[in-house]
Scaffold this motif. Structure first.
Motif, PDB file in Angstrom:
ATOM      1  N   SER A   1      -9.875 -19.487  -7.247  1.00 43.79           N
ATOM      2  CA  SER A   1      -9.339 -18.559  -8.236  1.00 43.79           C
ATOM      3  C   SER A   1      -8.645 -17.386  -7.558  1.00 43.79           C
ATOM      4  O   SER A   1      -7.587 -16.924  -8.006  1.00 43.79           O
ATOM      5  N   PHE A   2      -9.224 -16.910  -6.470  1.00 43.20           N
ATOM      6  CA  PHE A   2      -8.639 -15.807  -5.711  1.00 43.20           C
ATOM      7  C   PHE A   2      -7.262 -16.197  -5.160  1.00 43.20           C
ATOM      8  O   PHE A   2      -6.291 -15.441  -5.278  1.00 43.20           O
ATOM      9  N   VAL A   3      -7.180 -17.370  -4.571  1.00 42.31           N
ATOM     10  CA  VAL A   3      -5.906 -17.850  -4.017  1.00 42.31           C
ATOM     11  C   VAL A   3      -4.873 -18.036  -5.122  1.00 42.31           C
ATOM     12  O   VAL A   3      -3.705 -17.635  -4.992  1.00 42.31           O
ATOM     13  N   LEU A   4      -5.285 -18.642  -6.236  1.00 44.04           N
ATOM     14  CA  LEU A   4      -4.367 -18.857  -7.350  1.00 44.04           C
ATOM     15  C   LEU A   4      -3.916 -17.530  -7.953  1.00 44.04           C
ATOM     16  O   LEU A   4      -2.780 -17.408  -8.429  1.00 44.04           O
ATOM     17  N   GLY A   5      -4.804 -16.535  -7.928  1.00 42.95           N
ATOM     18  CA  GLY A   5      -4.424 -15.200  -8.404  1.00 42.95           C
ATOM     19  C   GLY A   5      -3.338 -14.588  -7.528  1.00 42.95           C
ATOM     20  O   GLY A   5      -2.419 -13.925  -8.027  1.00 42.95           O
ATOM     21  N   ILE A   6      -3.426 -14.818  -6.218  1.00 43.26           N
ATOM     22  CA  ILE A   6      -2.398 -14.339  -5.296  1.00 43.26           C
ATOM     23  C   ILE A   6      -1.067 -15.010  -5.608  1.00 43.26           C
ATOM     24  O   ILE A   6      -0.020 -14.358  -5.691  1.00 43.26           O
ATOM     25  N   VAL A   7      -1.106 -16.330  -5.799  1.00 40.48           N
ATOM     26  CA  VAL A   7       0.115 -17.080  -6.115  1.00 40.48           C
ATOM     27  C   VAL A   7       0.717 -16.578  -7.418  1.00 40.48           C
ATOM     28  O   VAL A   7       1.934 -16.356  -7.512  1.00 40.48           O
ATOM     29  N   GLN A   8      -0.112 -16.370  -8.425  1.00 33.67           N
ATOM     30  CA  GLN A   8       0.361 -15.874  -9.715  1.00 33.67           C
ATOM     31  C   GLN A   8       0.985 -14.493  -9.571  1.00 33.67           C
ATOM     32  O   GLN A   8       2.068 -14.224 -10.101  1.00 33.67           O
ATOM     33  N   GLY A   9       0.317 -13.602  -8.864  1.00 35.53           N
ATOM     34  CA  GLY A   9       0.808 -12.232  -8.719  1.00 35.53           C
ATOM     35  C   GLY A   9       2.143 -12.149  -8.016  1.00 35.53           C
ATOM     36  O   GLY A   9       2.968 -11.278  -8.322  1.00 35.53           O
TER      37      GLY A   9
ATOM     38  N   GLY B   1      -3.509 -10.333 -15.914  1.00 35.93           N
ATOM     39  CA  GLY B   1      -3.625  -9.400 -14.800  1.00 35.93           C
ATOM     40  C   GLY B   1      -2.271  -8.895 -14.343  1.00 35.93           C
ATOM     41  O   GLY B   1      -2.102  -7.709 -14.035  1.00 35.93           O
ATOM     42  N   SER B   2      -1.287  -9.794 -14.331  1.00 36.81           N
ATOM     43  CA  SER B   2       0.070  -9.405 -13.946  1.00 36.81           C
ATOM     44  C   SER B   2       0.664  -8.417 -14.940  1.00 36.81           C
ATOM     45  O   SER B   2       1.362  -7.470 -14.555  1.00 36.81           O
ATOM     46  N   ILE B   3       0.394  -8.637 -16.227  1.00 37.07           N
ATOM     47  CA  ILE B   3       0.907  -7.744 -17.266  1.00 37.07           C
ATOM     48  C   ILE B   3       0.302  -6.345 -17.128  1.00 37.07           C
ATOM     49  O   ILE B   3       0.984  -5.335 -17.316  1.00 37.07           O
ATOM     50  N   LEU B   4      -0.967  -6.274 -16.804  1.00 39.17           N
ATOM     51  CA  LEU B   4      -1.606  -4.968 -16.611  1.00 39.17           C
ATOM     52  C   LEU B   4      -0.920  -4.187 -15.502  1.00 39.17           C
ATOM     53  O   LEU B   4      -0.811  -2.957 -15.569  1.00 39.17           O
ATOM     54  N   ALA B   5      -0.437  -4.894 -14.486  1.00 41.00           N
ATOM     55  CA  ALA B   5       0.252  -4.220 -13.387  1.00 41.00           C
ATOM     56  C   ALA B   5       1.529  -3.549 -13.885  1.00 41.00           C
ATOM     57  O   ALA B   5       1.850  -2.421 -13.485  1.00 41.00           O
ATOM     58  N   VAL B   6       2.273  -4.215 -14.765  1.00 39.90           N
ATOM     59  CA  VAL B   6       3.486  -3.622 -15.340  1.00 39.90           C
ATOM     60  C   VAL B   6       3.126  -2.382 -16.149  1.00 39.90           C
ATOM     61  O   VAL B   6       3.783  -1.340 -16.048  1.00 39.90           O
ATOM     62  N   LEU B   7       2.085  -2.490 -16.952  1.00 39.42           N
ATOM     63  CA  LEU B   7       1.677  -1.365 -17.795  1.00 39.42           C
ATOM     64  C   LEU B   7       1.238  -0.163 -16.959  1.00 39.42           C
ATOM     65  O   LEU B   7       1.500   0.985 -17.327  1.00 39.42           O
ATOM     66  N   VAL B   8       0.588  -0.428 -15.829  1.00 42.85           N
ATOM     67  CA  VAL B   8       0.149   0.665 -14.960  1.00 42.85           C
ATOM     68  C   VAL B   8       1.343   1.314 -14.255  1.00 42.85           C
ATOM     69  O   VAL B   8       1.479   2.537 -14.228  1.00 42.85           O
ATOM     70  N   LEU B   9       2.212   0.492 -13.682  1.00 43.50           N
ATOM     71  CA  LEU B   9       3.339   1.015 -12.909  1.00 43.50           C
ATOM     72  C   LEU B   9       4.363   1.742 -13.783  1.00 43.50           C
ATOM     73  O   LEU B   9       4.989   2.709 -13.346  1.00 43.50           O
TER      74      LEU B   9
ATOM     75  N   VAL C   1      -7.995 -10.187 -11.810  1.00 42.81           N
ATOM     76  CA  VAL C   1      -8.029  -8.989 -10.969  1.00 42.81           C
ATOM     77  C   VAL C   1      -7.136  -9.169  -9.747  1.00 42.81           C
ATOM     78  O   VAL C   1      -6.377  -8.265  -9.356  1.00 42.81           O
ATOM     79  N   THR C   2      -7.189 -10.349  -9.137  1.00 49.29           N
ATOM     80  CA  THR C   2      -6.348 -10.624  -7.979  1.00 49.29           C
ATOM     81  C   THR C   2      -4.874 -10.582  -8.348  1.00 49.29           C
ATOM     82  O   THR C   2      -4.051  -9.988  -7.638  1.00 49.29           O
ATOM     83  N   ALA C   3      -4.523 -11.219  -9.478  1.00 49.31           N
ATOM     84  CA  ALA C   3      -3.133 -11.218  -9.939  1.00 49.31           C
ATOM     85  C   ALA C   3      -2.658  -9.793 -10.211  1.00 49.31           C
ATOM     86  O   ALA C   3      -1.501  -9.449  -9.936  1.00 49.31           O
ATOM     87  N   PHE C   4      -3.545  -8.949 -10.736  1.00 50.72           N
ATOM     88  CA  PHE C   4      -3.207  -7.558 -11.023  1.00 50.72           C
ATOM     89  C   PHE C   4      -2.861  -6.804  -9.739  1.00 50.72           C
ATOM     90  O   PHE C   4      -1.811  -6.162  -9.640  1.00 50.72           O
ATOM     91  N   VAL C   5      -3.731  -6.885  -8.757  1.00 52.56           N
ATOM     92  CA  VAL C   5      -3.537  -6.137  -7.507  1.00 52.56           C
ATOM     93  C   VAL C   5      -2.282  -6.628  -6.781  1.00 52.56           C
ATOM     94  O   VAL C   5      -1.453  -5.831  -6.324  1.00 52.56           O
TER      95      VAL C   5
ATOM     96  N   LEU D   1       0.999  -5.488  -8.410  1.00 48.90           N
ATOM     97  CA  LEU D   1       1.365  -4.103  -8.128  1.00 48.90           C
ATOM     98  C   LEU D   1       2.280  -4.018  -6.913  1.00 48.90           C
ATOM     99  O   LEU D   1       3.314  -3.342  -6.932  1.00 48.90           O
ATOM    100  N   PHE D   2       1.912  -4.725  -5.861  1.00 49.32           N
ATOM    101  CA  PHE D   2       2.714  -4.702  -4.634  1.00 49.32           C
ATOM    102  C   PHE D   2       4.007  -5.491  -4.800  1.00 49.32           C
ATOM    103  O   PHE D   2       5.066  -5.081  -4.303  1.00 49.32           O
ATOM    104  N   CYS D   3       3.924  -6.615  -5.504  1.00 51.27           N
ATOM    105  CA  CYS D   3       5.086  -7.490  -5.628  1.00 51.27           C
ATOM    106  C   CYS D   3       6.199  -6.832  -6.446  1.00 51.27           C
ATOM    107  O   CYS D   3       7.382  -6.939  -6.097  1.00 51.27           O
ATOM    108  N   ILE D   4       5.839  -6.164  -7.533  1.00 51.83           N
ATOM    109  CA  ILE D   4       6.833  -5.496  -8.372  1.00 51.83           C
ATOM    110  C   ILE D   4       7.528  -4.387  -7.593  1.00 51.83           C
ATOM    111  O   ILE D   4       8.749  -4.242  -7.647  1.00 51.83           O
ATOM    112  N   ARG D   5       6.744  -3.607  -6.855  1.00 52.11           N
ATOM    113  CA  ARG D   5       7.338  -2.545  -6.038  1.00 52.11           C
ATOM    114  C   ARG D   5       8.272  -3.124  -4.982  1.00 52.11           C
ATOM    115  O   ARG D   5       9.359  -2.600  -4.728  1.00 52.11           O
ATOM    116  N   PHE D   6       7.836  -4.218  -4.354  1.00 51.85           N
ATOM    117  CA  PHE D   6       8.677  -4.867  -3.344  1.00 51.85           C
ATOM    118  C   PHE D   6      10.004  -5.318  -3.944  1.00 51.85           C
ATOM    119  O   PHE D   6      11.074  -5.070  -3.371  1.00 51.85           O
ATOM    120  N   LEU D   7       9.952  -5.991  -5.093  1.00 56.40           N
ATOM    121  CA  LEU D   7      11.174  -6.519  -5.705  1.00 56.40           C
ATOM    122  C   LEU D   7      12.138  -5.399  -6.062  1.00 56.40           C
ATOM    123  O   LEU D   7      13.351  -5.503  -5.799  1.00 56.40           O
TER     124      LEU D   7
END
Length: 272
Positions: free
Chosen positions: A8-16, A55-63, A227-231, A234-240
């Motif tokens: 799940s952790f690895v898949l969360g990274i892929v999703q994020g 989790g990915s959507i929460l990252a958009v809402l936070v940023l 949670v993994t996808a969220f974290v 956060l980094f991926c959106i900033r990078f893009l």
């Protein structure tokens, strides 16, 4: 149980990573699922791949909380009105995919979810990215404020193409927005915002279809993935956003083509 949490952790990274980059999260999940299959019923796994998007959507809402919050005390009446206008454009842009998704979700899943369709979509859209970026064009929409309702709706029409697996939701909306004359940062940000209602709706539908009868292990796996996808998001959106201010999307086009070929070769040679 520990192994399932690692998966799940690895898949969360892929999703994020792949949710926001225009490279197709579905294509990557298909490949990773071949090697990291969750030891749960298929119905739960199908739902898991959709629900961890929360989790990915929460990252958009936070940023983008300040930009998306129309109730902020820091904003003037004019700024609050502008924020409400942005939300109207987002809702309008979500209508096409929302209608088509609700009406044909099961049919699309049954007919199109397979490695051949995903590979073709990866390659075709990779070529389109390269062709579009090779054509000189001057953006006519350089801010979200100048994005018209008509253009928002047309970007939403492009978003319906993402219902085809392998297309990439961010890929179809960014490609469509750039084609319609949006600057890359505008295209990317509007793509992020369109994801909020679309992905929340998709996650909600999957949960309703599956029901709420989860085991403790399934709940743990979903939480780790989200949670993994969220974290990572956060980094991926900033990078893009930093990347596209200085570079174009060609590299993603080439990456999609290579990934599409890998999917074709793997499932043609080893998974048949």
């Amino acid at each position: 149980m520990f192994i399932e949490l690692i998966k799940s952790f690895v898949l969360g990274i892929v999703q994020g990573i792949t949710e926001w980059l225009p490279v197709s999260s579905t294509g990557h999940m298909l490949l990773f699922d071949e090697f990291l299959q969750l030891d749960f019923p298929k119905e739960f796994t199908d739902m898991f791949f959709v629900v961890i998007q929360f989790g990915s959507i929460l990252a958009v809402l936070v940023l983008y909380f300040d930009k998306l919050n129309p109730f902020s005390a820091k904003k003037s009446p004019a700024e609050k009105k502008s924020t409400w206008t942005l939300w109207k454009k987002v809702i309008i842009g979500c209508i096409p995919a929302g209608v088509i998704g609700i009406l044909f979700d099961d049919l699309i899943h049954d007919l199109l979810y397979g490695p051949l369709v995903i590979a073709i979509a990866l390659i075709v859209y990779g070529i389109l990215f390269i062709v579009l970026e090779s054509t000189h064009h001057t953006p006519t929409t350089t801010s979200l404020e100048s994005l018209s309702y008509r253009k928002a709706l047309l970007i939403g029409v492009f978003q319906t193409l993402s219902l085809i697996p392998g297309t990439s939701r961010s890929g179809s909306t960014i490609l469509g927005a750039v084609f319609l004359g949006c600057a890359r940062p505008v295209a990317a940000e509007f793509s992020f915002f369109l994801a909020i209602p679309v992905m929340l709706g998709a996650s909600g539908l999957k949960v309703l279809k599956y029901g709420l009868n989860y085991t403790a292990a399934q709940v743990g796996v979903m939480i780790v993935g989200m949670v993994t996808a969220f974290v990572v998001s956060l980094f991926c959106i900033r990078f893009l956003m930093n990347y596209i201010r200085k570079h174009d999307f060609k590299v993603f086009g080439w990456y999609r083509i290579v990934l599409g070929i890998v999917v074709l070769l793997y499932f043609g040679l080893f998974a048949s």
